[in-house]
Design an enzyme around this catalytic site. Sequence first.
Site, PDB file in Angstrom:
ATOM      1  N   ASP A 252      42.432  36.815  39.082  1.00  0.00           N
ATOM      2  CA  ASP A 252      42.266  38.209  39.018  1.00  0.00           C
ATOM      3  C   ASP A 252      43.357  39.018  40.012  1.00  0.00           C
ATOM      4  O   ASP A 252      43.852  38.188  40.749  1.00  0.00           O
ATOM      5  CB  ASP A 252      40.808  38.705  39.768  1.00  0.00           C
ATOM      6  CG  ASP A 252      40.417  40.100  39.784  1.00  0.00           C
ATOM      7  OD1 ASP A 252      40.874  40.777  38.811  1.00  0.00           O
ATOM      8  OD2 ASP A 252      39.884  40.546  40.660  1.00  0.00           O
TER       9      ASP A 252
ATOM     10  N   ASP B 262      43.292  42.964  41.689  1.00  0.00           N
ATOM     11  CA  ASP B 262      42.962  43.554  42.707  1.00  0.00           C
ATOM     12  C   ASP B 262      42.040  42.835  43.563  1.00  0.00           C
ATOM     13  O   ASP B 262      40.641  42.671  43.024  1.00  0.00           O
ATOM     14  CB  ASP B 262      42.369  44.712  42.405  1.00  0.00           C
ATOM     15  CG  ASP B 262      42.284  46.046  43.422  1.00  0.00           C
ATOM     16  OD1 ASP B 262      42.931  45.883  44.533  1.00  0.00           O
ATOM     17  OD2 ASP B 262      41.984  47.123  43.125  1.00  0.00           O
TER      18      ASP B 262
ATOM     19  N   ASP C 183      37.181  37.832  43.127  1.00  0.00           N
ATOM     20  CA  ASP C 183      36.638  38.208  44.166  1.00  0.00           C
ATOM     21  C   ASP C 183      35.086  38.877  43.989  1.00  0.00           C
ATOM     22  O   ASP C 183      34.593  39.604  44.844  1.00  0.00           O
ATOM     23  CB  ASP C 183      37.362  39.543  44.964  1.00  0.00           C
ATOM     24  CG  ASP C 183      37.511  40.668  44.124  1.00  0.00           C
ATOM     25  OD1 ASP C 183      37.836  40.344  43.073  1.00  0.00           O
ATOM     26  OD2 ASP C 183      37.714  41.838  44.725  1.00  0.00           O
TER      27      ASP C 183
END
Length: 432
Positions: A122, A124, A376
């Site tokens: 991923d 950001d 995240d």
Amino acid sequence: LVSHVTGFSHSFLLGKNKKGKGYSSSSSSSTSKNTSHKHLLYKKSPLFAKEFIVNGEERLSTSTSSSPTADVTETMRQESLAQYSTLMDHFMFELGNDMIFLQNQQEVSKYIQENFDAILFDCDGVLYRGSDAIPDAAMAVKSLLARKKQVLFVTNNAGSNRMQLRDKLARILNCEELTEDQMVCSSYSAARYIEKVCLEQRGVSSMDTVNIHVIGTDGLCEELKKSGARVTTVNSGTSPSSSTAVEAPSEDYKPSMSREELATYSFQMEEEGPLGKGVDAVVVGLDTEFNYRKLCIANVLLQRYPNAMLVATNEDAYDLVGVDARHLPGNGSLVKALEYCSQRKAINVGKPSVILAQLLEEEYGLNLERTLIVGDRLDTDIKFGKDCGMKSALVLTGCTTADKVIEVGVGSNEEPLPHIIIPHMGMMGLPL
């Protein structure tokens, strides 16, 4: 050295016994007194401030310890280590969880080398926050590439096309060797899904006969148009009404739509392409200028064309912004609005969709059992791994905090626990 929490077999590299003496895994000869090894160890100062010994150096790991002029990257490192310590304090006494805690570059590097052929990142909150790279992110990515791992960047952000994402990552990570082919943004996933359905299932002879209506950014429209389809959108009025990427209505932009206007609206621009008439798909990506007019037009197009696909680039509920973690509404809120008024269910082509996993398998030849997704968020990245047969690694530099992991307990179907936890993805590589 792997700290593995499972059933009654606890073996931690972090912690204290009743006498305050550090201890380690029985399989390791290292102790808290031996800081020459590059282990991440934990101790408590007389003032109970959490500190870490990383690569032989003591570092205070609280976000409040940073001065206003402190390096942003170093602050992210310390915050992630503090979050990690909180988790270890909790899971030291928790039973029933089956997570692996990897605590230094050597451990992580060895684990990845032995167990995975492909790494999906991923972006950001994992590779960067804002315009700042996560600690050692560039080194980690370059190290994985040097070890011939297949590295892909898989994001639910549909605001950019693949080349824009590539250029952004190359700049932030100082990694010019990245290629457009490594970028798997949800705008690309949407384009490939529509193309596959039209050509393979609906008997369309050429994508230039396909009409797609979009709620979203120019980046999303550009990626869809690369498939050959005709793309329309309601122009927001903040950019020129004629765009090289899309065909936008020529009328003066209005954010609202009255009952009378909707009753007489022609839909000519949306429906009539050079090679066909009708709408084959409505695609919804995050649009920070979403309004009632856009909702009305998309809704009636779905009403007029019941066979048109309703495609969501993702269904993220929110993102986090600000130091107090404010909830910024995500694309899921736009999707739900259109689903509700159209009485249709959108097809999600972003994480955690199986559709995206199938795309990765088919286009990149991934063996999902030998693939690691690093993210995240529990509800997208980690769920993507669980639902699609991949292992997942949670980093503590983005949306999911230590408190959140503790709150979900043993996890749920919507918010499963990861297989692996590391403070930040910079620990995934070794210096070249």
